[in-house]
Scaffold this motif. Structure first.
Motif, PDB file in Angstrom:
ATOM      1  N   VAL A  37     -14.405  -1.302 -26.261  1.00  0.00           N
ATOM      2  CA  VAL A  37     -14.930  -2.323 -27.170  1.00  0.00           C
ATOM      3  C   VAL A  37     -13.888  -2.577 -28.249  1.00  0.00           C
ATOM      4  CG1 VAL A  37     -16.699  -2.874 -28.893  1.00  0.00           C
ATOM      5  CG2 VAL A  37     -17.324  -1.675 -26.766  1.00  0.00           C
ATOM      6  N   ARG A  38     -13.518  -3.839 -28.460  1.00  0.00           N
ATOM      7  CA  ARG A  38     -12.621  -4.202 -29.566  1.00  0.00           C
ATOM      8  C   ARG A  38     -13.513  -4.680 -30.709  1.00  0.00           C
ATOM      9  NH1 ARG A  38      -8.150  -7.203 -25.776  1.00  0.00           N
ATOM     10  NH2 ARG A  38      -9.750  -8.807 -25.658  1.00  0.00           N
ATOM     11  N   ALA A  39     -13.629  -3.825 -31.701  1.00  0.00           N
ATOM     12  CA  ALA A  39     -14.612  -4.081 -32.757  1.00  0.00           C
ATOM     13  C   ALA A  39     -14.167  -5.215 -33.683  1.00  0.00           C
ATOM     14  CB  ALA A  39     -14.826  -2.812 -33.566  1.00  0.00           C
ATOM     15  N   GLN A  40     -15.149  -5.992 -34.136  1.00  0.00           N
ATOM     16  CA  GLN A  40     -14.879  -7.033 -35.132  1.00  0.00           C
ATOM     17  C   GLN A  40     -14.140  -6.434 -36.316  1.00  0.00           C
ATOM     18  OE1 GLN A  40     -18.318  -9.282 -36.364  1.00  0.00           O
ATOM     19  NE2 GLN A  40     -17.317 -10.037 -38.222  1.00  0.00           N
ATOM     20  N   GLY A  41     -13.053  -7.080 -36.760  1.00  0.00           N
ATOM     21  CA  GLY A  41     -12.323  -6.633 -37.938  1.00  0.00           C
ATOM     22  C   GLY A  41     -11.436  -5.423 -37.711  1.00  0.00           C
ATOM     23  N   SER A  42     -11.333  -4.959 -36.455  1.00  0.00           N
ATOM     24  CA  SER A  42     -10.522  -3.750 -36.225  1.00  0.00           C
ATOM     25  C   SER A  42      -9.034  -4.038 -36.383  1.00  0.00           C
ATOM     26  CB  SER A  42     -10.802  -3.155 -34.846  1.00  0.00           C
ATOM     27  OG  SER A  42     -10.591  -4.130 -33.841  1.00  0.00           O
ATOM     28  N   ASP A  43      -8.633  -5.304 -36.317  1.00  0.00           N
ATOM     29  CA  ASP A  43      -7.227  -5.680 -36.524  1.00  0.00           C
ATOM     30  C   ASP A  43      -7.036  -6.120 -37.978  1.00  0.00           C
ATOM     31  OD1 ASP A  43      -4.604  -6.468 -36.201  1.00  0.00           O
ATOM     32  OD2 ASP A  43      -5.063  -8.229 -34.983  1.00  0.00           O
ATOM     33  N   VAL A  44      -7.864  -7.068 -38.423  1.00  0.00           N
ATOM     34  CA  VAL A  44      -7.756  -7.621 -39.781  1.00  0.00           C
ATOM     35  C   VAL A  44      -9.156  -7.741 -40.371  1.00  0.00           C
ATOM     36  CG1 VAL A  44      -7.222  -9.739 -41.070  1.00  0.00           C
ATOM     37  CG2 VAL A  44      -5.646  -8.952 -39.295  1.00  0.00           C
ATOM     38  N   THR A  45      -9.294  -7.315 -41.640  1.00  0.00           N
ATOM     39  CA  THR A  45     -10.566  -7.499 -42.335  1.00  0.00           C
ATOM     40  C   THR A  45     -10.440  -8.724 -43.236  1.00  0.00           C
ATOM     41  OG1 THR A  45     -10.705  -5.105 -42.420  1.00  0.00           O
ATOM     42  CG2 THR A  45     -12.304  -6.316 -43.741  1.00  0.00           C
ATOM     43  N   ARG A  46     -11.430  -9.598 -43.152  1.00  0.00           N
ATOM     44  CA  ARG A  46     -11.436 -10.798 -43.987  1.00  0.00           C
ATOM     45  C   ARG A  46     -11.186 -10.443 -45.453  1.00  0.00           C
ATOM     46  NH1 ARG A  46     -15.403 -15.090 -45.930  1.00  0.00           N
ATOM     47  NH2 ARG A  46     -16.958 -13.481 -46.285  1.00  0.00           N
ATOM     48  N   GLY A  47     -10.344 -11.246 -46.127  1.00  0.00           N
ATOM     49  CA  GLY A  47     -10.091 -11.019 -47.551  1.00  0.00           C
ATOM     50  C   GLY A  47      -8.877 -10.148 -47.827  1.00  0.00           C
ATOM     51  N   THR A  48      -8.330  -9.515 -46.788  1.00  0.00           N
ATOM     52  CA  THR A  48      -7.141  -8.685 -47.059  1.00  0.00           C
ATOM     53  C   THR A  48      -5.879  -9.553 -47.008  1.00  0.00           C
ATOM     54  OG1 THR A  48      -6.967  -8.084 -44.738  1.00  0.00           O
ATOM     55  CG2 THR A  48      -8.092  -6.527 -46.155  1.00  0.00           C
ATOM     56  N   THR A  49      -4.849  -9.077 -47.715  1.00  0.00           N
ATOM     57  CA  THR A  49      -3.552  -9.769 -47.695  1.00  0.00           C
ATOM     58  C   THR A  49      -2.811  -9.308 -46.449  1.00  0.00           C
ATOM     59  OG1 THR A  49      -3.525  -9.852 -50.086  1.00  0.00           O
ATOM     60  CG2 THR A  49      -1.397 -10.114 -48.974  1.00  0.00           C
ATOM     61  N   VAL A  50      -2.564 -10.242 -45.560  1.00  0.00           N
ATOM     62  CA  VAL A  50      -1.936  -9.853 -44.287  1.00  0.00           C
ATOM     63  C   VAL A  50      -0.434 -10.095 -44.271  1.00  0.00           C
ATOM     64  CG1 VAL A  50      -3.960  -9.994 -42.804  1.00  0.00           C
ATOM     65  CG2 VAL A  50      -2.651 -12.075 -43.271  1.00  0.00           C
ATOM     66  N   LEU A  51       0.066 -11.026 -45.087  1.00  0.00           N
ATOM     67  CA  LEU A  51       1.509 -11.258 -45.162  1.00  0.00           C
ATOM     68  C   LEU A  51       1.888 -11.444 -46.628  1.00  0.00           C
ATOM     69  CD1 LEU A  51       2.047 -13.806 -42.208  1.00  0.00           C
ATOM     70  CD2 LEU A  51       2.718 -11.399 -42.246  1.00  0.00           C
ATOM     71  N   GLU A  52       2.989 -10.815 -47.023  1.00  0.00           N
ATOM     72  CA  GLU A  52       3.444 -10.869 -48.414  1.00  0.00           C
ATOM     73  C   GLU A  52       4.526 -11.943 -48.565  1.00  0.00           C
ATOM     74  OE1 GLU A  52       2.273  -9.122 -50.862  1.00  0.00           O
ATOM     75  OE2 GLU A  52       1.268  -7.395 -49.939  1.00  0.00           O
ATOM     76  N   PRO A  53       4.673 -12.513 -49.760  1.00  0.00           N
ATOM     77  CA  PRO A  53       5.769 -13.462 -49.990  1.00  0.00           C
ATOM     78  C   PRO A  53       7.113 -12.800 -49.677  1.00  0.00           C
ATOM     79  CG  PRO A  53       4.325 -13.317 -51.908  1.00  0.00           C
ATOM     80  CD  PRO A  53       3.866 -12.260 -50.963  1.00  0.00           C
ATOM     81  N   GLY A  54       8.033 -13.579 -49.163  1.00  0.00           N
ATOM     82  CA  GLY A  54       9.355 -13.049 -48.837  1.00  0.00           C
ATOM     83  C   GLY A  54       9.509 -12.721 -47.365  1.00  0.00           C
ATOM     84  N   VAL A  55       8.381 -12.672 -46.655  1.00  0.00           N
ATOM     85  CA  VAL A  55       8.447 -12.357 -45.218  1.00  0.00           C
ATOM     86  C   VAL A  55       9.002 -13.559 -44.456  1.00  0.00           C
ATOM     87  CG1 VAL A  55       6.968 -12.031 -43.177  1.00  0.00           C
ATOM     88  CG2 VAL A  55       6.605 -10.657 -45.217  1.00  0.00           C
ATOM     89  N   ARG A  56       9.955 -13.283 -43.562  1.00  0.00           N
ATOM     90  CA  ARG A  56      10.476 -14.352 -42.706  1.00  0.00           C
ATOM     91  C   ARG A  56       9.536 -14.523 -41.514  1.00  0.00           C
ATOM     92  NH1 ARG A  56      14.902 -16.984 -42.651  1.00  0.00           N
ATOM     93  NH2 ARG A  56      15.583 -15.687 -44.356  1.00  0.00           N
ATOM     94  N   LEU A  57       9.190 -15.760 -41.226  1.00  0.00           N
ATOM     95  CA  LEU A  57       8.168 -16.009 -40.216  1.00  0.00           C
ATOM     96  C   LEU A  57       8.791 -16.135 -38.823  1.00  0.00           C
ATOM     97  CD1 LEU A  57       6.117 -18.536 -42.349  1.00  0.00           C
ATOM     98  CD2 LEU A  57       5.583 -16.130 -41.941  1.00  0.00           C
ATOM     99  N   GLY A  58       8.484 -15.177 -37.987  1.00  0.00           N
ATOM    100  CA  GLY A  58       8.916 -15.203 -36.584  1.00  0.00           C
ATOM    101  C   GLY A  58       7.683 -15.347 -35.707  1.00  0.00           C
ATOM    102  N   ALA A  59       7.882 -15.092 -34.420  1.00  0.00           N
ATOM    103  CA  ALA A  59       6.805 -15.305 -33.452  1.00  0.00           C
ATOM    104  C   ALA A  59       5.554 -14.496 -33.811  1.00  0.00           C
ATOM    105  CB  ALA A  59       7.300 -14.916 -32.064  1.00  0.00           C
ATOM    106  N   ALA A  60       5.729 -13.245 -34.212  1.00  0.00           N
ATOM    107  CA  ALA A  60       4.567 -12.389 -34.471  1.00  0.00           C
ATOM    108  C   ALA A  60       3.785 -12.882 -35.683  1.00  0.00           C
ATOM    109  CB  ALA A  60       5.025 -10.947 -34.691  1.00  0.00           C
ATOM    110  N   GLN A  61       4.511 -13.277 -36.748  1.00  0.00           N
ATOM    111  CA  GLN A  61       3.832 -13.746 -37.961  1.00  0.00           C
ATOM    112  C   GLN A  61       3.137 -15.085 -37.692  1.00  0.00           C
ATOM    113  OE1 GLN A  61       7.119 -12.677 -37.921  1.00  0.00           O
ATOM    114  NE2 GLN A  61       6.503 -10.643 -38.612  1.00  0.00           N
ATOM    115  N   ILE A  62       3.781 -15.922 -36.886  1.00  0.00           N
ATOM    116  CA  ILE A  62       3.182 -17.219 -36.550  1.00  0.00           C
ATOM    117  C   ILE A  62       1.916 -17.001 -35.707  1.00  0.00           C
ATOM    118  CG2 ILE A  62       3.591 -19.281 -35.115  1.00  0.00           C
ATOM    119  CD1 ILE A  62       6.387 -19.370 -36.483  1.00  0.00           C
TER     120      ILE A  62
END
Ligand SMILES: Nc1nc2c(c(=O)[nH]1)N[C@H]1C(S)=C(S)[C@@H](COP(=O)(O)OP(=O)(O)OC[C@H]3O[C@@H](n4cnc5c(N)ncnc54)[C@H](O)[C@@H]3O)O[C@H]1N2
Ligand code: MOO
Length: 411
Positions: free
Chosen positions: A155-180
């Motif tokens: 079972v892949r639980a809801q929110g097990s990767d990302v929880t709503r409201g959290t900061t997932v990417l910080e300023p300064g990050v270069r956007l590649g395939a994974a970030q996109i």
């Protein structure tokens, strides 16, 4: 270069400027332009965000996964019902929530479920179809025998990767395939990125012919223009124009006067000791010509030039292609895209480096060992194209023996 330098390295000799001092001079020159980029954000659509630098934090507007779902093609079950015989209820396919949201079935039920499909609220585990007896999907109402399945299995639980409201990417990050991919998975379409440094690239030299044209005797194709344009774009800059420039000081000044709306002009060639050094002759005054204790990349120019839209910073790299790219890697790229990953590696074969200079050789890195690609010559483009790293032989290291540990930048 500061972050890579050896604090105890002997200083460059014979009136040459050290690599660190020149890196600092370039940093100071570009500071106002780069500070503006850090301040100003522009919004780009997601498909155009690749290679750009994030200007604001990204806060997740939803959970990932957005709902509990199956990690396998199999049967959604209550773990308490197993092991044993269960009766199949309606099949749940990915993207079709109806069957998952149907009223809860009675005890000893199992819903055929596909990978990525929503897990019904009554189920807490998934049994892969190949573990069933028979090992296939049975029709609704038929029975199937299933083995024990601990709660939470597949079972892949809801929110097990990302929880709503959290900061997932910080300023300064270069956007590649994974970030996109992450931005897309969160449903985001407008991406706040830093404004890109707008650069004009000028190749100087009467010998230059553009690729695609016929090559008369004594002439060569311009490789620095395409090379630096690619390197700059790779570092997140916007290359507004790439031009080859005839070898006359007046022609160079006229070409500069036509440039509009760039933040930086980078030229190659025309800065050493020849009789026809167009950059030197055309720009003396606002531009400083220095000898840096770097090989290749010794001759360097920096200062300010006047273009149609005002006065902008100028960097003059040496004409030899490897010198030009090494100059970019040492002085400009770190300011645009941060330091290259740096590792210590064991040198295969020995290397000599000129006294009083920081030599940068090209290498191929495998399993912690680095083999030099080609000699020290700054015209060796084929070897450069075979290389995947830069090997540093700092001032004071005039010979590195076979097996010596050297600093390597992965490029
Ligand atoms: N007497 C001296 N001669 C030279 C010295 C020196 O100290 N004393 N330094 C050498 C070093 S080191 C370098 S690096 C070069 C730098 O010269 P310039 O920046 O003036 O560059 P050019 O003379 O215009 O060209 C050098 C070399 O590169 C080729 N080139 C130039 N532009 C391109 C291009 N866009 N694409 C491909 N190749 C290019 C050019 O044909 C020359 O072969 O000076 C040494 N000389
Ligand atoms: O310094 Mo030149 O840049 O060696 O070829």
């Amino acid at each position: 270069m500061t972050s890579h330098s050896e604090p105890s390295a002997p200083r460059a000799s014979r009136g040459r400027r050290s690599v660190d001092d020149h890196a600092a001079a370039v940093r100071d020159l570009l500071h106002p332009a780069l500070e503006r980029l850090g301040r100003d954000a522009v919004t780009v659509p997601l498909p155009e965000a690749r290679g750009r630098v994030l200007a604001r934090p990204v806060i997740a507007p939803l959970d990932l996964p957005p709902f509990d779902n199956s990690q396998m093609d199999g049967y959604a079950v209550r773990s308490a019902d197993l092991p044993g015989r269960v009766t199949a209820v309606a099949t749940i396919a990915a993207g079709h929530a109806e069957a998952a949201l149907a009223p809860e079935p009675g005890p000893r039920a199992a819903a055929p479920i596909m990978t990525g499909a929503m897990l019904p609220a009554w189920a807490d585990a998934v049994v892969p179809v190949e573990a069933a007896d028979p090992p296939r999907f049975v029709a609704t109402g038929e029975e199937v025998t299933l083995p024990e399945a601990p709660a939470g299995q597949f079972v892949r639980a809801q929110g097990s990767d990302v929880t709503r409201g959290t900061t997932v990417l910080e300023p300064g990050v270069r956007l590649g395939a994974a970030q996109i991919a992450l931005l897309a998975a969160l449903g985001l379409v407008d991406v706040p990125v830093r404004d890109a440094l707008r650069v004009a690239v000028l190749s100087t030299g009467d010998e230059l012919v553009q690729p695609g044209e016929t090559l008369p005797p004594g002439r060569i194709y311009d490789s620095n223009g395409p090379m630096l344009a690619a390197a700059l774009e790779d570092a997140g800059a916007a290359v507004l124009t790439v031009q080859a420039q005839e070898d006359s000081p007046e022609g160079l000044r006229a070409a500069l006067a036509r440039l509009d709306g760039v933040d930086l002009v980078v030229s190659t060639g025309g800065i050493s000791q020849g009789a026809f050094e167009v950059v030197k002759q055309g720009l003396e005054g606002g531009v400083e010509f220095v000898s840096v204790a770097l090989q290749p990349g010794g001759p360097q120019a920096l200062g300010a030039v006047t273009i149609a839209s005002g006065t902008v910073p100028f960097l003059g790299f040496p004409g030899n292609p490897v010198s030009s790219l090494v100059s970019f890697e040492m002085f400009l790229r770190p300011l645009l895209a941060g330091p290259r990953p740096s590792v210590r590696a064991v040198l295969e074969g020995a290397a000599d480096s000129p006294a009083g200079k920081h030599q940068v050789r090209r290498g191929a890195l495998r399993d912690g060992r680095v083999r030099l690609e080609g000699g020290a010559g700054s015209h060796l483009l084929h070897a450069l194209a075979q290389a995947d790293c830069l090997v540093h032989l700092p001032v004071g290291l005039e010979r590195a023996d076979d097996g010596a540990e050297v600093e390597v930048w992965i490029v």
